[in-house]
Design an enzyme around this catalytic site. Structure first.
Site, short mmCIF file in Angstrom:
data_model
loop_
_atom_site.label_atom_id
_atom_site.label_comp_id
_atom_site.label_asym_id
_atom_site.label_seq_id
_atom_site.Cartn_x
_atom_site.Cartn_y
_atom_site.Cartn_z
N ASN A 155 0.71 -1.35 -0.04
CA ASN A 155 -0.05 0.22 -0.07
C ASN A 155 0.76 1.26 -0.06
O ASN A 155 0.16 2.30 -0.47
CB ASN A 155 -1.04 -0.18 1.32
CG ASN A 155 -1.90 -1.16 1.15
OD1 ASN A 155 -2.82 -1.05 0.37
ND2 ASN A 155 -2.00 -2.15 2.07
N ALA B 237 -6.86 13.90 9.92
CA ALA B 237 -7.98 14.37 10.71
C ALA B 237 -9.09 13.53 10.44
O ALA B 237 -10.19 14.31 9.91
CB ALA B 237 -8.13 15.78 11.06
N ASP C 97 -9.04 10.93 0.87
CA ASP C 97 -9.56 9.70 1.32
C ASP C 97 -8.91 9.18 2.79
O ASP C 97 -7.72 9.86 3.01
CB ASP C 97 -9.30 8.44 0.44
CG ASP C 97 -10.03 8.46 -1.06
OD1 ASP C 97 -10.87 9.01 -0.79
OD2 ASP C 97 -9.62 8.08 -1.85
N LYS D 143 -1.57 27.93 13.13
CA LYS D 143 -2.51 26.93 13.80
C LYS D 143 -3.29 26.34 12.65
O LYS D 143 -3.68 26.75 11.83
CB LYS D 143 -3.56 27.77 14.77
CG LYS D 143 -2.93 28.11 16.21
CD LYS D 143 -2.92 26.84 17.16
CE LYS D 143 -2.11 27.10 18.36
NZ LYS D 143 -2.98 27.82 19.30
N GLU E 271 -2.42 5.23 10.24
CA GLU E 271 -1.57 6.50 10.37
C GLU E 271 -1.04 6.67 11.83
O GLU E 271 0.07 7.55 11.75
CB GLU E 271 -2.78 7.47 10.04
CG GLU E 271 -3.61 7.69 8.85
CD GLU E 271 -2.49 7.81 7.67
OE1 GLU E 271 -1.29 8.34 7.79
OE2 GLU E 271 -2.44 7.17 6.75
N ARG F 287 2.27 5.10 11.00
CA ARG F 287 3.14 5.85 9.91
C ARG F 287 3.80 7.30 10.76
O ARG F 287 5.10 7.49 10.74
CB ARG F 287 2.36 6.61 8.94
CG ARG F 287 2.81 7.55 8.13
CD ARG F 287 2.00 8.39 7.18
NE ARG F 287 1.14 7.84 6.49
CZ ARG F 287 0.99 7.16 5.35
NH1 ARG F 287 2.08 7.21 4.70
NH2 ARG F 287 -0.03 6.74 4.83
N ASP G 292 11.08 4.43 26.34
CA ASP G 292 10.67 4.73 27.99
C ASP G 292 9.35 3.94 28.04
O ASP G 292 8.61 3.90 27.08
CB ASP G 292 10.38 6.22 28.30
CG ASP G 292 9.74 6.37 29.43
OD1 ASP G 292 10.42 6.26 30.31
OD2 ASP G 292 8.46 6.67 29.43
N GLU H 37 13.07 -0.23 28.37
CA GLU H 37 12.99 0.13 29.76
C GLU H 37 11.99 -0.71 30.15
O GLU H 37 10.55 -0.38 29.94
CB GLU H 37 12.71 1.49 30.26
CG GLU H 37 12.57 1.71 31.80
CD GLU H 37 11.77 2.88 32.04
OE1 GLU H 37 12.05 3.39 33.09
OE2 GLU H 37 10.98 3.33 31.21
#
Length: 702
Positions: free
Chosen positions: A62, A92, A118, A143, A333, A336, A357, A412
């Site tokens: 993909n 989003a 998509d 922003k 995602e 990714r 950690d 850890e």
């Protein structure tokens, strides 16, 4: 690591299941040969390995392979195009609309809408200005505006932001477009992977003696030369990934791709790494992929207006003890994002690997909360294991070692998960090392709960040697964890308030300071020599840094008094801190010469309870420890595998280490063919009380 319990008897069809697992996992037979008790769990290794291969295959089909997949930072976020324009992209999936706003458009929230693609992705192209300059200049604020499905208008920082900063008294961080005309050019190549790992665990912000946040520049100019002189060949940098709350010690990440701006610019961090490389020192990043800050204004949380996106929805997506968000590692995602984050720090900043950690929280659905981990192998397999997170860790190790075969990864984990540091081809998770977390707990327990004469030599040796065969461990007497507020450094446990009044060389040794200085050296050397295949020290503890570590916060009136490192103490010739510093330096330099960390595990020939003596051999050296508070031993017989002449090469009782100079370093020790404690030869040695010695056979080539 916890000792293993015998697993339940295998089911009747286990032979067929074992054969199938051996067929699917290329080198599983090696793992099962090392630890036959894992045979009943062969199907678990098979399932994990097949799922890992399946995800790699899916990425290939993909995305064109993990190489392309892990370059998400090249398209997501905000990028200048060749024509001077700007390409912007976000993921989003829960958003109704996505917009870009900032200084560049007078903070108009809706003038620059993203186009919906998509799979929850959104993109925007902003053409260049008429003079072909970028529409958003370097250093200007931005922003992302999200309109949620419920109609809310949310102002967010891009998860891929490369630089964020807090201005003045602002509570939240601002996203600042970082696109300088010229970026830092690395001058030095990466050092080769060291055969022995000696790690200096560091925090840039506390690296000055002044009551302030220190800078990358300060660390580069003032701390790196100290680390080099002390003989460490690796730095583990904490609290680099941006975190809004300084007192979180860098463990509540808000911007994963941004280097913390409180210490300086990205270019200055690159210079720090490059300068370390010029000294032959590799640099590891303390990477936090186990959880993320709950901040939504300047963090990942609720980025698209939903409680999911990068995280699990509902209670599964929150860590009850840490009050933070938990990643959904099976989401495409998210994979990714996290894999690209691994690559980003390796490629953009030149880091040489990672200390991961809090992975116990990742490995299990119970996050290790309320778990004792007895060592029963059933604790490490079955439904309590979060295999999505485990497979993400396999992918992260695969990526790091594919990109840079010399890169180093450290886990850890407090649980003792088997095969964590075994190769992926054996069904393991692929880490190079794990932290030997039981060792510092043992030293603190001894100092808090036992008189010196009640220390159990056998128990000390057991704790230092109880590790999985062929899974490498990083040993340490104390790290940042032991120095945090509520606890104290080993030096402070040993000497406490007398460190304020009796560390001057102009005053006689008090019993407390004498004991503290001698045991501080002995604890470090036996941990270094016996405890693992790597060694770690937290900055300042090498010279017995007093007190504890506490970051400025409301509870201490925002004080920096305990959020600093007083390196000047070891530079003062009139203070005894220099003795501990000298010993730490010479201990590391001897390891560099003799290589015991990369040698096979030590042969312990004696752990004598009444005499309080421990002796062992490693890398052709004989280590001798007399923990007795008052008894010295003349002509003490010590076993060795080697015939010939021995000399003292390290003596904690030497004058330069604050010792009592009870040994003559010109003495030659000759071993004779006299069997002792299972060794074919032995020699007679004078061992003063509370002394550690290292002898080397001088008849052997170095």
């Amino acid at each position: 690591m916890a000792a293993s319990a015998t697993p339940a008897a295998p089911a009747p069809d286990s032979k067929a299941a074992l054969a199938a697992a051996l067929a699917d996992v290329p080198e599983l037979a090696k793992l099962l040969e090392i630890d036959p008790y894992l045979k009943p769990f062969a199907a678990d290794f098979q399932r994990r390995y097949k799922q890992f291969c399946q995800i790699l295959s899916n990425i290939g089909e993909n995305e064109g392979g993990i190489d392309k997949f892990s370059r998400g930072y090249e398209s997501f976020g905000v990028h200048r195009c060749a024509d001077g324009g700007l390409y912007c992209k976000e993921w989003a999936p829960g958003a109704e609309g996505v917009f870009l706003t900032g200084d560049f458009n007078g903070w108009n929230p809706f003038s620059h809408p993203y186009k919906k693609l998509d799979f929850g992705k959104w993109e925007l192209y902003i053409p260049p200005k008429q003079d072909r300059s970028a529409p958003v200049p370097h250093g200007s604020k931005l922003k992302v505006v999200i309109t949620s499905k419920s109609g809310e208008i949310l102002y967010r920082i891009s998860p891929w932001a490369k630089y964020v900063a807090r201005e003045g008294d602002n509570v939240n961080y601002d996203w600042i477009h970082w696109d300088p005309e010229s970026s830092y050019k690395f001058k030095h190549s990466r050092p080769k992977k060291p055969r022995s790992l000696r790690i200096y665990e560091s925090h840039v912000g506390i690296s000055s003696h002044e009551g302030k946040v220190a800078s990358y520049k300060h660390f580069t100019c003032n701390v790196l030369p100290r680390i080099k002189d002390l003989g460490y060949n690796c730095i583990q940098l904490m609290a680099i990934m941006e975190h809004a709350y300084y007192a979180s010690f860098g463990y509540q990440i808000t911007s994963f791709f941004a280097a913390s701006s409180r210490y300086g610019t990205p270019e200055e961090l690159k210079e720090l790494v490059d300068t370390a490389h010029s000294m032959g020192i590799i640099v590891l990043l303390d990477v936090v992929h186990s959880h993320a800050s709950k901040n939504s204004e300047d963090g990942l949380n609720m980025f698209d207006g939903t409680d999911s996106c990068y995280f699990h929805s509902g209670p599964k997506g929150t860590h009850d003890l840490w009050d933070s968000r938990l990643f959904a590692y099976s989401v495409w995602e998210v994979l990714r994002f996290l894999l690209s984050n691994i690559r980003w720090w390796l490629e953009e900043y030149g880091f040489d690997g990672f200390r991961f950690d809090g992975i116990t929280s990742m490995l299990y659905h119970h996050h290790g909360i309320g778990q004792g981990f007895s060592g029963d192998y059933n604790e490490y397999f079955g439904l309590q294991v979060d295999e999505d997170a485990l497979i993400y860790l396999m992918l992260a190790n695969h990526l790091a070692h594919t990109l840079y075969p010399d890169s180093i990864t450290i886990a850890e984990d407090v649980s003792g998960m088997p095969a964590l540091c075994s190769p992926i081809s054996q069904g393991g998770v692929g880490f190079d090392y794990r932290l030997a977390m039981a060792i510092p707990d043992k030293w603190i327990q001894l100092l808090k709960e036992f008189k010196d004469e009640d220390w159990n030599m056998g128990n000390i040796v057991f704790t230092l040697t109880n590790r999985r065969h062929l899974e490498k461990c990083i040993a340490y007497a104390e790290s940042h964890d032991q120095a945090l507020v509520g606890d104290k450094s080993l030096a402070f446990w040993l000497m406490d308030a007398e460190m304020y009044t009796n560390m001057s060389v102009l005053t006689p040794f008090t019993p407390v300071i004498d004991r503290g200085i001698q045991l501080h050296k002995m604890i470090r050397l036996i941990t270094h020599g016996l405890g693992g295949e790597g060694y770690l020290n937290f900055m300042g503890n090498e010279f017995g840094h007093p007190e504890w570590l506490d970051f400025p916060r409301k509870g201490n009136n925002e004080s920096y008094h305990y959020a600093r490192r007083q390196f000047h103490l070891t530079d003062d010739d009139l203070l005894r801190y220099k003795f501990l510093n000298n010993f730490d330096r010479d201990m590391n330099r001897l390891e560099e010469r003799c290589g015991w960390l990369s040698a096979p595990q030590a042969y312990v020939s004696e752990k004598h309870e009444a005499n309080k003596v421990i002796t062992f051999e490693r890398a052709g050296l004989v280590f001798i420890f007399n923990f007795h508070p008052s008894k010295s031993y003349t002509d003490y017989r010590v076993g060795t595998a080697l015939p010939g002449k021995f000399k003292i090469v390290l003596d904690s009782d030497a004058a330069e280490y604050g010792g009592h100079q009870r040994l003559d370093h010109n003495t030659d020790f000759f071993s004779e063919a006299f069997e002792h404690n299972g060794r074919p030869h032995s020699l007679l040695v004078y061992i003063p009380s509370r002394v550690a010695l290292v002898l080397q056979n001088v008849d052997l080539p170095n």
